[in-house]
Write an enzyme that holds these catalytic residues in place. Structure first.
Site, mmCIF file in Angstrom:
data_model
loop_
_atom_site.group_PDB
_atom_site.id
_atom_site.type_symbol
_atom_site.label_atom_id
_atom_site.label_comp_id
_atom_site.label_asym_id
_atom_site.label_seq_id
_atom_site.Cartn_x
_atom_site.Cartn_y
_atom_site.Cartn_z
ATOM 1 N N VAL A 1 -4.420 2.639 -7.826
ATOM 2 C CA VAL A 1 -4.448 3.826 -6.968
ATOM 3 C C VAL A 1 -5.315 4.951 -7.560
ATOM 4 O O VAL A 1 -5.652 5.910 -6.848
ATOM 5 C CB VAL A 1 -2.987 4.249 -6.656
ATOM 6 C CG1 VAL A 1 -2.446 5.225 -7.680
ATOM 7 C CG2 VAL A 1 -2.868 4.793 -5.254
ATOM 8 N N GLY B 1 0.806 -1.220 0.000
ATOM 9 C CA GLY B 1 0.000 0.000 0.000
ATOM 10 C C GLY B 1 0.837 1.267 0.000
ATOM 11 O O GLY B 1 0.338 2.346 0.344
ATOM 12 N N THR B 2 2.101 1.156 -0.414
ATOM 13 C CA THR B 2 2.982 2.336 -0.385
ATOM 14 C C THR B 2 2.534 3.401 -1.393
ATOM 15 O O THR B 2 2.623 4.595 -1.112
ATOM 16 C CB THR B 2 4.454 1.931 -0.661
ATOM 17 O OG1 THR B 2 4.503 1.199 -1.896
ATOM 18 C CG2 THR B 2 5.029 1.075 0.444
ATOM 19 N N THR B 3 2.025 2.960 -2.555
ATOM 20 C CA THR B 3 1.596 3.939 -3.568
ATOM 21 C C THR B 3 0.329 4.661 -3.098
ATOM 22 O O THR B 3 0.184 5.873 -3.298
ATOM 23 C CB THR B 3 1.334 3.260 -4.927
ATOM 24 O OG1 THR B 3 2.390 2.332 -5.172
ATOM 25 C CG2 THR B 3 1.275 4.261 -6.055
ATOM 26 N N GLU C 1 7.981 6.835 -7.925
ATOM 27 C CA GLU C 1 9.212 6.301 -7.325
ATOM 28 C C GLU C 1 10.413 6.914 -8.044
ATOM 29 O O GLU C 1 10.398 7.031 -9.271
ATOM 30 C CB GLU C 1 9.255 4.776 -7.488
ATOM 31 C CG GLU C 1 8.235 4.087 -6.621
ATOM 32 C CD GLU C 1 8.226 2.574 -6.789
ATOM 33 O OE1 GLU C 1 9.099 2.021 -7.479
ATOM 34 O OE2 GLU C 1 7.333 1.939 -6.221
ATOM 35 N N TYR D 1 -1.689 -1.285 6.481
ATOM 36 C CA TYR D 1 -2.509 -1.131 5.278
ATOM 37 C C TYR D 1 -3.978 -1.382 5.599
ATOM 38 O O TYR D 1 -4.863 -0.634 5.164
ATOM 39 C CB TYR D 1 -2.020 -2.107 4.189
ATOM 40 C CG TYR D 1 -2.956 -2.211 3.005
ATOM 41 C CD1 TYR D 1 -2.937 -1.250 1.990
ATOM 42 C CD2 TYR D 1 -3.868 -3.264 2.896
ATOM 43 C CE1 TYR D 1 -3.807 -1.333 0.906
ATOM 44 C CE2 TYR D 1 -4.735 -3.357 1.821
ATOM 45 C CZ TYR D 1 -4.705 -2.389 0.829
ATOM 46 O OH TYR D 1 -5.571 -2.477 -0.232
ATOM 47 N N ASN E 1 -10.477 1.766 -1.113
ATOM 48 C CA ASN E 1 -11.473 0.682 -1.195
ATOM 49 C C ASN E 1 -10.965 -0.608 -0.573
ATOM 50 O O ASN E 1 -9.792 -0.712 -0.171
ATOM 51 C CB ASN E 1 -11.863 0.466 -2.658
ATOM 52 C CG ASN E 1 -10.695 -0.078 -3.455
ATOM 53 O OD1 ASN E 1 -10.368 -1.264 -3.388
ATOM 54 N ND2 ASN E 1 -10.015 0.801 -4.192
ATOM 55 N N SER F 1 -0.342 -10.944 -3.900
ATOM 56 C CA SER F 1 -0.278 -9.843 -4.870
ATOM 57 C C SER F 1 0.942 -9.992 -5.785
ATOM 58 O O SER F 1 0.828 -9.851 -7.010
ATOM 59 C CB SER F 1 -0.220 -8.517 -4.107
ATOM 60 O OG SER F 1 0.096 -7.464 -4.956
HETATM 61 P P1 A3P Z 1 -3.139 -5.839 -4.478
HETATM 62 O O1 A3P Z 1 -2.045 -6.064 -5.436
HETATM 63 O O2 A3P Z 1 -3.362 -6.910 -3.489
HETATM 64 O O3 A3P Z 1 -4.412 -5.453 -5.184
HETATM 65 P P2 A3P Z 1 2.164 -0.992 -3.368
HETATM 66 O O4 A3P Z 1 1.790 0.295 -3.988
HETATM 67 O O5 A3P Z 1 2.959 -0.811 -2.103
HETATM 68 O O6 A3P Z 1 2.893 -1.876 -4.314
HETATM 69 O O7 A3P Z 1 0.825 -1.716 -2.913
HETATM 70 C C1 A3P Z 1 -0.077 -2.183 -3.859
HETATM 71 C C2 A3P Z 1 -1.378 -2.602 -3.188
HETATM 72 O O8 A3P Z 1 -2.072 -1.415 -2.750
HETATM 73 C C3 A3P Z 1 -2.275 -3.330 -4.172
HETATM 74 O O9 A3P Z 1 -2.732 -4.544 -3.591
HETATM 75 C C4 A3P Z 1 -3.390 -2.335 -4.411
HETATM 76 O O10 A3P Z 1 -4.625 -2.901 -4.676
HETATM 77 C C5 A3P Z 1 -3.436 -1.535 -3.110
HETATM 78 N N1 A3P Z 1 -4.067 -0.250 -3.407
HETATM 79 C C6 A3P Z 1 -3.721 0.656 -4.342
HETATM 80 N N2 A3P Z 1 -4.617 1.635 -4.420
HETATM 81 C C7 A3P Z 1 -5.581 1.357 -3.530
HETATM 82 C C8 A3P Z 1 -6.809 1.991 -3.153
HETATM 83 N N3 A3P Z 1 -7.237 3.086 -3.782
HETATM 84 N N4 A3P Z 1 -7.533 1.422 -2.171
HETATM 85 C C9 A3P Z 1 -7.137 0.304 -1.554
HETATM 86 N N5 A3P Z 1 -6.017 -0.361 -1.880
HETATM 87 C C10 A3P Z 1 -5.243 0.156 -2.858
#
Ligand code: A3P
Length: 378
Positions: free
Chosen positions: A288, A81-83, A100, A239, A293, A192
């Site tokens: 994102v 959830g870093t993004t 990034e 997250y 959600n 994931s």
């Molecule tokens: P999944 O791949 O399980 O769907 P990161 O950015 O660190 O790589 O993390 C990616 C994860 O953050 C993804 O998980 C993605 O779905 C989740 N994510 C991104 N945007 C999101 C949002 N608007 N609401 C909830 N989760 C989100």
């Protein structure tokens, strides 16, 4: 004229002579003009010097104050959830994280490798490259990238997941840095990575056992680093809490970062393509774009092989340590806020719109993909 003194008389005679001699008159006039011009120029030069000094002082002040801008580092294991976290902070008017940088963790990694090798380190020292020289060069590099990449925002921010591995070093060169460590259930992270085919050094798209071990090692390092820099500088962000109770979680994050609350942080999706720019080479851009959600929260359930489930506390002891229920096949993470439930409704009711938007932001690498292979991150 007896009342005039001898000195005055002499002066009177001289004036009379000057008046009668036009050549002398011209010379005196010329000399006077030269003296006036010279006096004027000198005062101008003095003024200009003090002005230049002022400008230099001001520049120095702004350079120094820009060197003291607060910096936020967002990290954690990729897919945690870093993004989303950076998009939320990007929707705060004072902050900009952006995409990034990829170069910041690499430079930190390089410095760590020099330091780790006694041979290399001694060679550097013997060659007159001191540790403080390296530190100030790394600091300047990181700061310059952040400053320009973040378009000179008031609060600079970097989201490169693996930077958290170097939190204590970063903290030593950036005294005003703060860190957000994203934590997510390892089962969800690994699901994931595998399903989205994200290439991360150490992870294997078909080996769950190895992946849990790699996640565990990475988390151990990052948690240790976070502990080292202290609670006032490094915050654990779960997250699951972020997506279930965004208001409470983000309020806590902004308080930790000394930032004032603004409602826009709850609706980052409205700023995508405006204040928030997304990279098409990153794996999370098409997720994102959506409002916060729960689509990804429990997707992993039912997909972890049985033998791995039985061994999970040995393969990834950090999971239990971080408070996750490793015994249940269907763990509960908490109750969702009304805001998130309405976001879910929005996604359902406007599915076509969100799908089209996701397609527009789907990952797309430039033609020469060899540039993107063998990287330490996705
Ligand atoms: P999944 O791949 O399980 O769907 P990161 O950015 O660190 O790589 O993390 C990616 C994860 O953050 C993804 O998980 C993605 O779905 C989740 N994510 C991104 N945007 C999101 C949002 N608007 N609401 C909830 N989760 C989100």
């Amino acid at each position: 004229m007896p009342w005039l003194s001898i000195r005055r008389r002499l002066l009177f005679n001289m004036c009379q002579r000057i008046i009668r001699n036009p050549f002398l008159c011209f010379n005196i006039l010329f000399l006077t003009i030269i003296i006036v011009i010279l006096t004027f120029r000198t005062s101008n030069i003095q003024q200009k010097c003090s002005l230049d000094q002022n400008i230099a002082q001001q520049q120095n002040i702004s350079y120094k104050s820009s060197l003291n801008k607060p910096v936020i580092f967002i990290g954690g294991m990729p897919r945690s959830g870093t993004t989303l976290m950076r998009a939320i902070l990007d929707s705060h008017p004072l902050v900009r994280c952006g995409e990034e940088t990829r170069v910041i963790p690499r430079v930190l990694n390089m410095r760590a490798a020099w330091k780790k090798s006694t041979l290399e380190w001694n060679r550097l020292m013997a060659g007159g490259i001191s540790e403080s020289m390296i530190d100030s060069a790394i600091r300047a590099f990181v700061y310059e990238i952040l400053l320009q990449h973040n378009q000179y925002a008031d609060v600079l921010c970097d989201k490169d997941p693996f930077v958290l591995k170097y939190a204590s070093y970063i903290s030593s060169i950036f005294s005003n840095a703060k860190f957000l460590l994203l934590i997510r259930d390892a089962r969800a992270v690994i699901h994931s990575v595998v399903t989205r085919k994200v290439t991360i050094t150490g992870f294997n798209l078909s080996d769950y056992r190895q992946n849990f071990k790699v996640w565990n090692k990475g988390m151990e390092t990052m948690i240790d680093q976070c502990t080292l820099v202290g609670k006032d500088k490094c915050l654990h962000v779960y997250y699951e809490q972020l997506v279930l109770q965004p208001k409470k979680t983000i309020e806590n994050i902004l308080k930790f970062l000394n930032l004032t609350w603004v409602d826009s942080v709850l609706h980052h999706e409205e700023l995508v393509g405006k204040k928030i720019s997304l990279s098409k080479t990153e794996h999370s851009s098409d997720q994102v774009i959506k409002p916060i959600n729960l689509e990804a929260l429990t997707k992993w359930i039912g997909h972890i092989p049985d033998d791995i489930k039985n061994e999970i506390d040995t393969l990834a002891p950090m999971l239990k340590k971080l408070g996750y229920d490793t015994q249940s096949d269907v763990p509960t993470y908490g109750v969702a806020d009304q805001l998130v439930l309405s976001n879910m409704n929005n996604l359902k009711e406007n599915a076509e719109f969100w799908d089209a938007k996701a397609k527009a932001y789907a990952r797309h690498l430039p033609n020469d993909t060899s540039l993107f292979q063998n990287h330490t991150n996705n």
